[in-house]
Design a protein around this motif. Structure first.
Motif, short mmCIF file in Angstrom:
data_model
loop_
_atom_site.label_atom_id
_atom_site.label_comp_id
_atom_site.label_asym_id
_atom_site.label_seq_id
_atom_site.Cartn_x
_atom_site.Cartn_y
_atom_site.Cartn_z
N GLN A 121 4.44 -4.82 4.45
CA GLN A 121 5.74 -4.25 4.79
C GLN A 121 6.80 -4.64 3.77
OE1 GLN A 121 6.28 -5.95 8.61
NE2 GLN A 121 4.88 -4.55 9.64
N LYS A 122 6.64 -5.81 3.15
CA LYS A 122 7.61 -6.28 2.16
C LYS A 122 7.30 -5.81 0.75
CE LYS A 122 9.73 -9.43 4.90
NZ LYS A 122 11.04 -9.99 4.92
N LYS A 123 6.33 -4.90 0.61
CA LYS A 123 5.97 -4.27 -0.67
C LYS A 123 5.33 -5.26 -1.65
CE LYS A 123 8.09 -0.38 0.46
NZ LYS A 123 7.76 -0.14 1.83
N HIS A 124 4.52 -6.19 -1.15
CA HIS A 124 3.76 -7.12 -1.99
C HIS A 124 2.28 -6.80 -1.88
CE1 HIS A 124 7.33 -9.41 -2.81
NE2 HIS A 124 7.56 -9.58 -1.53
N VAL A 125 1.91 -5.56 -2.14
CA VAL A 125 0.54 -5.09 -1.98
C VAL A 125 -0.38 -5.73 -3.01
CG1 VAL A 125 -0.92 -3.03 -1.86
CG2 VAL A 125 1.42 -2.93 -1.04
N LYS A 126 0.13 -6.00 -4.20
CA LYS A 126 -0.69 -6.60 -5.26
C LYS A 126 -1.19 -7.99 -4.83
CE LYS A 126 -2.28 -6.91 -9.49
NZ LYS A 126 -3.42 -6.16 -9.93
N ILE A 127 -0.37 -8.75 -4.14
CA ILE A 127 -0.78 -10.07 -3.65
C ILE A 127 -1.89 -9.91 -2.61
CG2 ILE A 127 0.00 -12.13 -2.42
CD1 ILE A 127 2.72 -11.74 -3.74
N LEU A 128 -1.77 -8.90 -1.76
CA LEU A 128 -2.80 -8.66 -0.75
C LEU A 128 -4.14 -8.28 -1.38
CD1 LEU A 128 -0.80 -6.76 2.00
CD2 LEU A 128 -1.84 -9.01 2.18
N THR A 129 -4.10 -7.54 -2.49
CA THR A 129 -5.36 -7.16 -3.15
C THR A 129 -6.03 -8.35 -3.81
OG1 THR A 129 -4.20 -6.53 -5.17
CG2 THR A 129 -4.59 -4.80 -3.55
N LEU A 130 -5.24 -9.33 -4.25
CA LEU A 130 -5.81 -10.52 -4.88
C LEU A 130 -6.29 -11.54 -3.86
CD1 LEU A 130 -3.21 -11.11 -7.73
CD2 LEU A 130 -5.45 -10.06 -7.94
N ALA A 131 -5.83 -11.45 -2.64
CA ALA A 131 -6.15 -12.45 -1.62
C ALA A 131 -7.59 -12.28 -1.14
CB ALA A 131 -5.19 -12.33 -0.45
N GLY A 132 -8.20 -13.41 -0.82
CA GLY A 132 -9.57 -13.39 -0.31
C GLY A 132 -9.63 -13.12 1.18
#
Length: 166
Positions: free
Chosen positions: A152-163
């Motif tokens: 929701q906070k537009k940090h999708v790149k961090i979500l893709t890197l997360a395990g």
């Protein structure tokens, strides 16, 4: 001097603890432990504010950072908010060096946050992922669980890197 002060304080602390134990000695054992435990060991969980030390959970080279400023909100930062921080501990061969001022996104916070379905999410520690001014992560991996509120906070790149997404 410091050692005598520390021993004096520990003696005072022990005598206070013994007094509390004696006051609760007439209660049943389970009630006494819960009352005593909640009375002394309850920790206040607050916003991430100035001078809060956070763990870095990416492979940018930093280990610990201290929050200088929360970029949104008067009280402090919560999950998904961006902060400005100073690197306090770093690995010798990392991308980020000690003393550098960096941006970071809070990915774990000890303060609980309510979700839309009525549940609440909170973590054991405060953790951050270092990002550049555009919001792109500096590291290439993110360790540990990351809440899905970052979407929701537009940090999708961090979500893709997360395990693991919690």
């Amino acid at each position: 001097m410091a050692a005598s002060l520390a021993s004096r304080c520990s003696r005072v602390g022990r005598s206070l603890m013994d007094g509390l134990r004696n006051n609760f000695s007439n209660l049943p054992i389970t009630s006494r432990e819960t009352t005593f435990g909640s009375f002394l060991y309850q920790q206040q969980r607050t916003f991430i504010q100035m001078r809060t030390v956070l763990k870095v959970v990416d492979n940018s080279g930093a280990k610990k950072v201290m929050c200088i400023q929360a970029l949104k909100g008067k009280k402090g930062a919560r999950l998904g908010d961006t902060i400005i921080a100073s690197v306090k501990e770093a690995m010798p061969n990392g991308k980020v060096k000690k003393g550098k001022v960096v941006y970071g996104v809070v990915v774990r916070a000890a303060m609980q946050r309510g979700r839309c379905d009525g549940s609440e999410v909170k973590f054991d520690d405060n953790a951050v992922v270092l990002v550049d001014k555009q919001g792109q992560p500096i590291g290439t991996r993110v360790f540990g669980p990351v809440p899905h509120e970052l979407r929701q906070k537009k940090h999708v790149k961090i979500l893709t890197l997360a395990g693991h997404i919690a």
